[in-house]
Motif scaffolding. Structure first.
Motif, PDB file in Angstrom:
ATOM      1  N   LEU A 285     -25.684  -8.013  41.593  1.00  0.00           N
ATOM      2  CA  LEU A 285     -25.315  -6.492  41.783  1.00  0.00           C
ATOM      3  C   LEU A 285     -25.873  -5.346  40.505  1.00  0.00           C
ATOM      4  N   SER A 286     -25.501  -5.982  39.345  1.00  0.00           N
ATOM      5  CA  SER A 286     -25.846  -4.994  38.230  1.00  0.00           C
ATOM      6  C   SER A 286     -27.219  -5.224  37.705  1.00  0.00           C
TER       7      SER A 286
ATOM      8  N   VAL B  32     -17.442  -6.071  42.630  1.00  0.00           N
ATOM      9  CA  VAL B  32     -18.400  -5.449  43.324  1.00  0.00           C
ATOM     10  C   VAL B  32     -18.610  -4.019  42.992  1.00  0.00           C
TER      11      VAL B  32
ATOM     12  N   SER C 160     -21.846  -2.528  41.466  1.00  0.00           N
ATOM     13  CA  SER C 160     -22.467  -1.191  42.287  1.00  0.00           C
ATOM     14  C   SER C 160     -22.624   0.269  41.444  1.00  0.00           C
TER      15      SER C 160
ATOM     16  N   ARG D  96     -25.392  -0.054  38.755  1.00  0.00           N
ATOM     17  CA  ARG D  96     -26.633   0.001  39.328  1.00  0.00           C
ATOM     18  C   ARG D  96     -26.968   1.539  39.809  1.00  0.00           C
TER      19      ARG D  96
ATOM     20  N   GLY E 120     -30.324   1.928  41.844  1.00  0.00           N
ATOM     21  CA  GLY E 120     -30.317   1.842  43.565  1.00  0.00           C
ATOM     22  C   GLY E 120     -31.372   2.137  44.129  1.00  0.00           C
TER      23      GLY E 120
END
Length: 538
Positions: A54-55, A205, A209, A212, A218
């Motif tokens: 995610l990151s 999560v 998120s 990012r 993103g």
């Protein structure tokens, strides 16, 4: 005393002697604690992978793995790499993962002495401080990752999250295993498990998120397709021209899908255009910060460049040739205005990799900062959004996922140089036999040999082959390179009889220096020796 009483006493004594009862209970608790710790560490590893994906930021196992590599003597690392080849990195990370599971089990044993949320809190905070302050510092990442690109805040928070996941999982795993061992004990943790699992998932999560989003990652990973340069460059699908069109000979231009990839990472960075910036600073008059759009709008240059990994074995496949497009590094540095007292250019990448070259290398007139490979935007594995191509030096110096250039006055040593690998890293003269293959059955009579040769920016003057163990040598036909920095195809047609046991090749570079005959491993300056292929003449 009755017989029945005596029998009961004897049975009780055989099952659990009074003197050993507390010790037996502690042993069982610690054994259960170890199993719970291993299970909790496995869950933590899943959270780490999720957070990493995610990151896009280096994770705890990667920090540990890279730190251990830095502490590992280069000779030992090279020996392991030579033995395991492509399996070395997966096995190394597997070993780190197993180590984390074992450490988790040991923490579980300690937890079992006083199970409960208080022990969980002490464990989480203690491990967080020990790793953030002690382990990270010892492994070179600095206090809570202060030397890493994401900085102290991210690494402190993310480390606390994954260790917190371990603590929550340990509490519930231990309770579940105790309930299984002692079914009479009530289990009050199921509802709490669902709540705590939700907290752990949301924290993991959410953190990944949010990072990012805040870092601008993103956006879409890839930019719009680049405009065709219209130079008439060879396609990677173009077959070799005669007489170099032998089956099995490497194509003169290597397709991106077949081009070798080597990195220190377990998961290579997926850099998004929206958040990417190239920063040029240090000893310059005009520090610069360029977006991808600004970079690709600069005056473009293109050409063929061959890359080879310094860990490539004699006869290995860790080299390839492609057509690259980008901006001259010299142009960028001249725009920034490099100071007269500058000594080196230090290159930083999105995966926290850093390396350096002396300023004269960085100012090579054909050093390229490339964003395109074989007519297409760079693939992630080849360094998107931008990578270096500096003529004459091994691939480890040609940094992928480039996001920073810092001009310094000191002698900076990079990731691999701290292990003892050559800092200058000029290419050795190399030649390889592609045709025939190892242990190929050959009939008596004519035999066509073919392969590639390369000596960096020195070029290839000649190639010779031998079919009698090196006693005599025959010249090969060498195709001119597509550029001064590309490998060259060669071919030789010889006669063989049953006395021929192998074929071997050697090259002479463009400066008249013959290829080194002495066999040396890749560490520390690249492999040397003649490539020899065993054949069976029937």
């Amino acid at each position: 005393m009755s017989v029945e009483t005596r029998r009961g006493t004897m049975t009780d004594t055989l099952q659990a002697p009074d003197v050993g009862a507390p010790r037996l209970a502690a042993y069982n608790a610690r054994r259960i604690g170890f199993a719970a710790g291993v299970a909790a560490a496995a869950i933590m590893l899943l959270a780490i992978v999720l957070l990493r994906l995610l990151s896009g930021v280096m994770s705890l196992p990667e920090v540990v793995a890279e730190g251990l590599l830095m502490l590992l003597p280069g000779v030992l690392f090279s020996a392991v790499l030579d033995s395991l080849q492509h399996a070395a990195k997966p096995l190394f990370y597997l070993a780190v993962g197993i180590g984390i599971l074992i450490v988790g089990g040991l923490f579980g044993r300690w937890y079992a002495d006083r199970p409960g949320w208080g022990q969980v809190l002490r464990l989480v905070l203690g491990v967080w401080l020990v790793f953030g302050i002690g382990v990270y510092t010892i492994l070179g990442a600095g206090l809570f990752g202060q030397h890493l690109q994401a900085g102290v805040l991210w690494h402190a928070v993310s480390l606390l999250i994954v260790i917190g996941v371990f603590g929550i999982a340990l509490y519930h795993a231990y309770a579940a295993l105790v309930h299984r061992a002692l079914p009479s004990e009530p289990d009050h943790t199921r509802r709490l498990l669902l709540r705590n699992a939700a907290v752990g998932i949301v924290a993991t999560v959410g953190a990944g998120s949010l990072w990012r989003l805040l870092s601008g990652e993103g956006a879409s990973t890839f930019a719009a397709p680049p405009v065709a340069s219209g130079t008439g460059a060879l396609s990677a699908a173009t077959p070799n021209p005669p007489p170099f069109d032998l089956k099995g000979l490497a194509t003169e231009v290597t397709p991106a899908a077949d081009f070798y990839t080597v990195s220190k990472n377990f998961i290579d960075p997926a850099v998004a255009v929206g958040g990417w910036r190239l920063k040029i600073g240090g000893l310059v008059d005009r520090p610069m910060e360029l977006t991808y759009e600004q970079l690709t709008a600069l005056p473009a240059s293109e050409g063929y460049y061959t890359l080879m990994c310094i860990s490539n074995e004699i006869g290995g496949d860790l080299w390839g040739n492609a057509y690259w497009r980008g901006v001259k590094l010299k142009y960028l540095l001249e725009q920034a205005g490099v100071h007269a007292d500058a000594f080196k250019a230090v290159f930083s990448a999105a995966d926290d990799y850093r390396d350096s070259v002396k300023l004269e290398r960085a100012l090579h007139p054909d050093a390229l900062l490339a964003w395109e490979m074989n007519g297409e935007a760079l693939k992630k594995e080849h360094g998107f959004p931008a990578r270096l191509l500096i003529p004459g030096i091994y691939g480890m110096k040609n940094v992928k996922w480039l996001n920073g250039i810092n001009i310094v006055a000191d002698d900076f040593r990079g990731f691999w140089q701290n292990q003892g690998w050559d800092d200058a890293a000029p290419y050795q003269t190399e030649s390889r036999i592609d045709v025939p293959r190892f242990r190929e059955s050959i009939p008596v009579g004519p035999l066509s040999l073919a392969g590639v040769a390369y000596a960096g920016d020195r070029g290839i003057q000649s190639v010779e082959v031998s079919t009698d163990g090196g006693r005599t040598w025959q010249p090969a036909e060498v195709k001119p390179g597509l550029s001064p920095y590309s490998w060259q195809l060669w071919r030789a047609d010889v006669q063989v009889d049953r006395s021929a046991k192998d074929v071997r090749v050697r090259a002479t570079d463009g400066q008249g220096h013959p290829q080194t005959r002495e066999v040396n491993p890749p560490f520390p300056s690249g492999a040397t020796g003649y490539h020899t292929v065993t054949i069976a003449v029937a």
